[in-house]
Write a protein that holds these residues in place. Structure first.
Motif, PDB file in Angstrom:
ATOM      1  N   ALA A   1     -85.137  29.501  19.851  1.00 21.27           N
ATOM      2  CA  ALA A   1     -84.748  30.308  18.692  1.00 21.27           C
ATOM      3  C   ALA A   1     -83.510  31.120  18.981  1.00 21.27           C
ATOM      4  N   ASP A   2     -83.427  31.660  20.219  1.00 21.42           N
ATOM      5  CA  ASP A   2     -82.257  32.438  20.594  1.00 21.42           C
ATOM      6  C   ASP A   2     -81.010  31.578  20.586  1.00 21.42           C
ATOM      7  N   GLU A   3     -81.136  30.386  21.172  1.00 22.68           N
ATOM      8  CA  GLU A   3     -79.975  29.514  21.263  1.00 22.68           C
ATOM      9  C   GLU A   3     -79.575  28.987  19.895  1.00 22.68           C
ATOM     10  N   GLU A   4     -80.575  28.825  19.018  1.00 20.58           N
ATOM     11  CA  GLU A   4     -80.271  28.301  17.696  1.00 20.58           C
ATOM     12  C   GLU A   4     -79.434  29.292  16.899  1.00 20.58           C
ATOM     13  N   ASP A   5     -79.648  30.604  17.135  1.00 19.53           N
ATOM     14  CA  ASP A   5     -78.895  31.622  16.424  1.00 19.53           C
ATOM     15  C   ASP A   5     -77.551  31.908  17.070  1.00 19.53           C
ATOM     16  N   GLU A   6     -77.253  31.235  18.160  1.00 19.77           N
ATOM     17  CA  GLU A   6     -76.061  31.551  18.942  1.00 19.77           C
ATOM     18  C   GLU A   6     -74.940  30.574  18.642  1.00 19.77           C
ATOM     19  N   SER A   7     -73.755  31.111  18.352  1.00 17.64           N
ATOM     20  CA  SER A   7     -72.576  30.265  18.198  1.00 17.64           C
ATOM     21  C   SER A   7     -72.044  29.902  19.572  1.00 17.64           C
ATOM     22  N   PRO A   8     -71.345  28.777  19.681  1.00 22.03           N
ATOM     23  CA  PRO A   8     -70.758  28.430  20.983  1.00 22.03           C
ATOM     24  C   PRO A   8     -69.830  29.526  21.494  1.00 22.03           C
ATOM     25  N   PHE A   9     -69.773  29.636  22.789  1.00 22.78           N
ATOM     26  CA  PHE A   9     -68.979  30.695  23.407  1.00 22.78           C
ATOM     27  C   PHE A   9     -67.516  30.625  22.980  1.00 22.78           C
ATOM     28  N   GLU A  10     -66.981  29.402  22.916  1.00 21.21           N
ATOM     29  CA  GLU A  10     -65.565  29.280  22.589  1.00 21.21           C
ATOM     30  C   GLU A  10     -65.272  29.742  21.166  1.00 21.21           C
ATOM     31  N   PHE A  11     -66.239  29.573  20.260  1.00 19.36           N
ATOM     32  CA  PHE A  11     -66.023  30.018  18.886  1.00 19.36           C
ATOM     33  C   PHE A  11     -66.093  31.532  18.776  1.00 19.36           C
ATOM     34  N   ARG A  12     -66.991  32.155  19.534  1.00 18.59           N
ATOM     35  CA  ARG A  12     -67.061  33.613  19.518  1.00 18.59           C
ATOM     36  C   ARG A  12     -65.759  34.209  20.051  1.00 18.59           C
ATOM     37  N   ALA A  13     -65.229  33.609  21.119  1.00 20.16           N
ATOM     38  CA  ALA A  13     -63.956  34.098  21.664  1.00 20.16           C
ATOM     39  C   ALA A  13     -62.809  33.819  20.701  1.00 20.16           C
ATOM     40  N   LEU A  14     -62.793  32.625  20.116  1.00 26.50           N
ATOM     41  CA  LEU A  14     -61.729  32.270  19.178  1.00 26.50           C
ATOM     42  C   LEU A  14     -61.732  33.204  17.973  1.00 26.50           C
ATOM     43  N   GLU A  15     -62.909  33.570  17.506  1.00 28.48           N
ATOM     44  CA  GLU A  15     -62.990  34.469  16.362  1.00 28.48           C
ATOM     45  C   GLU A  15     -62.407  35.838  16.685  1.00 28.48           C
ATOM     46  N   VAL A  16     -62.650  36.323  17.909  1.00 28.99           N
ATOM     47  CA  VAL A  16     -62.090  37.616  18.317  1.00 28.99           C
ATOM     48  C   VAL A  16     -60.570  37.575  18.262  1.00 28.99           C
ATOM     49  N   PHE A  17     -59.979  36.507  18.763  1.00 30.11           N
ATOM     50  CA  PHE A  17     -58.520  36.422  18.812  1.00 30.11           C
ATOM     51  C   PHE A  17     -57.921  36.223  17.415  1.00 30.11           C
ATOM     52  N   LEU A  18     -58.565  35.410  16.593  1.00 23.59           N
ATOM     53  CA  LEU A  18     -58.064  35.230  15.227  1.00 23.59           C
ATOM     54  C   LEU A  18     -58.162  36.528  14.439  1.00 23.59           C
TER      55      LEU A  18
END
Length: 391
Positions: A138-155
């Motif tokens: 359940a935890d992993e299902e709610d989790e976005s990939p690491f690269e997308f979380r980082a990409l969102e911060v930069f965008l």
């Protein structure tokens, strides 16, 4: 946890003897980087480009995009093992398990690092009533990939940066333009000129970011290349030995492969060409940067309208000056004729017809003045007939 790699050391070895090259102090090719992994462990490093290329397995031409000495436009590149991101002052390499950000001590980059510390950790939900296996899923299902979380911060950082600059420009530009329309002066004209130059440069920068996001949204293959966790988890069962050499180059990846695999297992078993998650992410920031560009476009139109208004006013002033010059020229010509006549009769030459005729002086003055006035009226009427002056 923050650690630092000292620049005087030549190499630091990781597992399996694969080391990270670190330049000696004083080497001009060394660059300051900050490495942040999925647990937000930070490492400050002064390493050269060869060490970076070895660690993230990218080509020199990709790393050259991040060189601040070279003028490259905003770029988002998806590679086999990394995302190369060049968004003006944000120059970063994102892998499935870590972020390498250039020049972390830069004033514009420090807020981005702070945001990474806040956003990269995954918030875990509380499912105490469920068993451990289901809790992990359940935890992993709610989790976005690491690269997308980082990409969102930069965008988000670059879009917010441009939005703030556009707001500052609007705050300065509109009062300056209104002041210019009320009073045309060299000071106000120079002020508006500087603001227009700043707006032109900012518009070009915003346009580059928007074009890059639009390019990604128009190409599903490019977006699929940004799914690093999907590629990593799909490739690891096939070639464990090949992946091992990659993992050894990054101390954090080797211990977290199982977690990355679980995070992307749904994507692997699903459609590998599904880019809906990334597409929604990019669309959100595309709309934000497009709104900033629209704001700058509106400001440019307002400046253009102000310039048209100023040009009309200057044309009116110019016409008034032309009319005044025409009146003065016509008056000068008429006065010259009058002066000629009076000059001729003022010479010390005896005129027999002037003897015992004292009234002749009066008639000469009256007739010459009338003749000059008629000439002046004829010149003005002709100019008005030809539209040289207003009625």
């Amino acid at each position: 946890m923050v650690s630092a790699v000292q620049p005087e050391a030549e190499t630091t070895s990781g597992d399996g003897g694969v080391g990270m090259l670190v330049t000696k102090k004083g080497t001009t090719s060394a660059r300051s980087w900050i490495l942040i992994d999925t647990n937000v462990n930070e490492t400050i490093m002064d390493i050269d480009k060869y060490a970076i290329m070895h660690r993230v397995q990218i080509h020199a031409r990709d790393l050259r995009i991040l060189d601040p000495l070279l003028s490259y436009p905003s770029t988002v590149l998806g590679r086999e093992r990394a995302i190369v991101l060049n968004l003006e002052h944000i120059k970063v390499i994102i892998t499935a398990e870590e972020v390498l950000l250039r020049d972390p001590s830069d004033d514009n980059v420090i807020p981005v690092v702070e945001e990474l510390r806040r956003r990269l950790p995954v918030a875990k939900a509380n499912h105490g009533e469920l068993d451990g296996q289901h809790d992990v899923e359940a935890d992993e299902e709610d989790e976005s990939p690491f690269e997308f979380r980082a990409l969102e911060v930069f965008l988000e950082a670059i879009c917010s940066f441009h939005a703030a600059r556009a707001t500052e420009l609007e705050t300065d530009a509109y009062p300056a333009l209104d002041e210019l329309t009320s009073k045309i002066s060299s000071r106000n004209l120079d002020r508006v000129r500087k603001l227009k130059s700043s707006m032109t440069r900012l518009t070009a920068r915003v346009q580059k970011v928007r074009d890059e996001l639009e390019r990604l949204l128009d190409d599903d293959d490019d977006m699929a290349d940004l799914y690093l966790s999907r590629k990593l988890s799909s490739a690891s069962p096939v070639s464990d030995s090949g992946a091992a050499s990659w993992f050894l180059g990054s101390p954090t990846i080797g211990s977290k492969i199982s977690r990355a695999s679980r995070a992307s297992v749904m994507m692997v078993h699903g459609d590998e060409n599904d880019v809906e998650e990334l597409e929604m992410l990019l669309e959100a920031y595309f709309m934000q940067i497009d709104g900033t560009l629209h704001k700058l476009t509106s400001l440019r139109e307002y400046i253009d309208d102000t310039e048209d208004y100023i040009n009309i006013q200057l044309d009116n002033h110019r016409n008034q000056l032309i009319q005044l010059e025409l009146f003065l020229s016509a008056g000068t010509v008429c006065m010259a004729i009058y002066s000629l006549i009076t000059g001729i009769f003022g010479m010390n030459i005896p005129y027999t017809w002037n003897d015992d005729h004292g009234y002749m002086f009066k008639w000469v003055v009256i007739l010459s003045g009338g003749f000059s006035a008629v000439i002046f009226l004829l010149v003005v009427s002709y100019a008005r007939l030809k539209g040289l002056i207003g009625s």
